[in-house]
Design an enzyme around this catalytic site. Sequence first.
Site, PDB file in Angstrom:
ATOM      1  CG  ASP A  59      -0.121  -0.475   8.035  1.00 49.41           C
ATOM      2  OD1 ASP A  59      -1.034   0.629   8.799  1.00 49.41           O
ATOM      3  OD2 ASP A  59       0.666  -0.245   7.867  1.00 49.41           O
ATOM      4  N   PRO A 110       8.855  -3.921  -0.700  1.00 49.36           N
ATOM      5  CG  PRO A 110       9.614  -1.876  -1.205  1.00 49.36           C
ATOM      6  CD  PRO A 110       8.682  -2.870  -1.527  1.00 49.36           C
ATOM      7  CB  VAL A 111      11.405  -6.176   4.080  1.00 43.67           C
ATOM      8  CG1 VAL A 111      11.154  -6.575   5.572  1.00 43.67           C
ATOM      9  CG2 VAL A 111      10.772  -7.411   3.176  1.00 43.67           C
ATOM     10  CB  ALA A 112      11.448  -2.670   7.569  1.00 45.91           C
ATOM     11  N   GLY A 172       4.607  -6.642   5.328  1.00 49.14           N
ATOM     12  CA  GLY A 172       4.185  -7.770   6.438  1.00 49.14           C
ATOM     13  C   GLY A 172       2.834  -7.932   6.737  1.00 49.14           C
ATOM     14  CB  SER A 173       0.167  -4.974   7.162  1.00 49.01           C
ATOM     15  OG  SER A 173       1.143  -4.591   8.538  1.00 49.01           O
ATOM     16  CB  ALA A 174       0.304  -6.721   2.129  1.00 45.31           C
ATOM     17  N   GLY A 204       7.459   1.113   4.895  1.00 48.13           N
ATOM     18  CA  GLY A 204       6.477   1.913   4.898  1.00 48.13           C
ATOM     19  C   GLY A 204       5.127   1.388   3.932  1.00 48.13           C
ATOM     20  CG  MET A 205       5.691   0.395   0.005  1.00 42.11           C
ATOM     21  SD  MET A 205       5.871   0.158  -1.398  1.00 42.11           S
ATOM     22  CE  MET A 205       4.288  -0.192  -2.261  1.00 42.11           C
ATOM     23  CE  LYS A 213       0.889   1.306   4.327  1.00 39.17           C
ATOM     24  NZ  LYS A 213       1.577   2.537   4.810  1.00 39.17           N
TER      25      LYS A 213
END
Length: 318
Positions: free
Chosen positions: A153, A113-115, A121-123, A117-118, A25
């Site tokens: 998120d 991308p990890v950690a 992990g929540s997705a 802001g997108m 996101k």
Amino acid sequence: MSVEGQPGDGKEGDLLTLHARAPGKVNLALFLGPARQDGRHELVTLFQAVSLSDELTLTVGTVGTVGEAGVGGDQVICPGVEGPNLAAAALAGLRARGWEAPPVRLEIEKHVPVAAGMGGGSADAAAALRLAVEVLPGRPEEVAGLAAELGSDVPSQLVPGLVLGTGAGDLVEPYPPLPGLAVVIVPQQGRALSTPEVFAEADRLGLPRSRQALRERYEELVETLRVGGRPPASVMVNDLQPAALSLCPEVGEALGATETAGAETALVSGSGPTVAGFFWGQDADERARRAAETLVAEYPRAVAAQPVTAEYALPRAA
Ligand code: C5P
């Protein structure tokens, strides 16, 4: 439950394989309010799910057939991501609520991308829930409650699309897509930001708005969504951006480069450090694609993306 970095074997006896995309996101708007008793901050934010997605594969087997480490339990395989995995926590949370499907193996192919802001992990956690309830339904209100427990998120990504988030970002309301939007995603190679650290930096910088000011931004945002179309510049703001810039000054160059490449607005996504550039209008896709081609020289993972709706992320049989 086991979490592993490498694919296992043991496909024998598998009953069913399902795929689902886990879209990352970006935030079209993020207004920060005061910290709450639970340590999280009041937020008013507009999430937009995008076509830059992780790919999840869920295989359902019978006990003893879903990979050695998974005998009698579930197995989550996520190459490239070490440590606790929110998708594994999602499956464990379902089990704790009485979900009794046979053991599953969940393989996650990372692209978001990890950690960064997108909400990658929540997705993944949200997609794991979509896949799991496809295998064996859970009570919808229990699944929604679990999503909120997993992270602020996660609820917005359970049914991806354009979503207004309030509360800590976890109270969600879906909206119809904004026409003519395209995005360029500009990840910062080798840089990660911890979400709690960015919120703490925002507090240190005195960025949170009063409840009253937050309420006014909420009303402006709701009115913008009612009218539809491109949101005004006063709405396309990320209050966490100065905190992300303070912790990772290179983000400033990425914001500038993204605007120079043609984006009408460039914002840090969530707590950063990924930058999202927004394009509007009939040829927005083409302009976002050209911007990505330019940016890739300096930002190798820069990529054009489109807004997506829930349909894009539905579980499908392999
Ligand atoms: O909700 P989640 O577990 O993703 O949040 C991680 C951390 O990010 C929280 O512990 C808190 O430090 C910070 N956060 C916040 N306000 C929010 C969301 C997250 O302060 N609305």
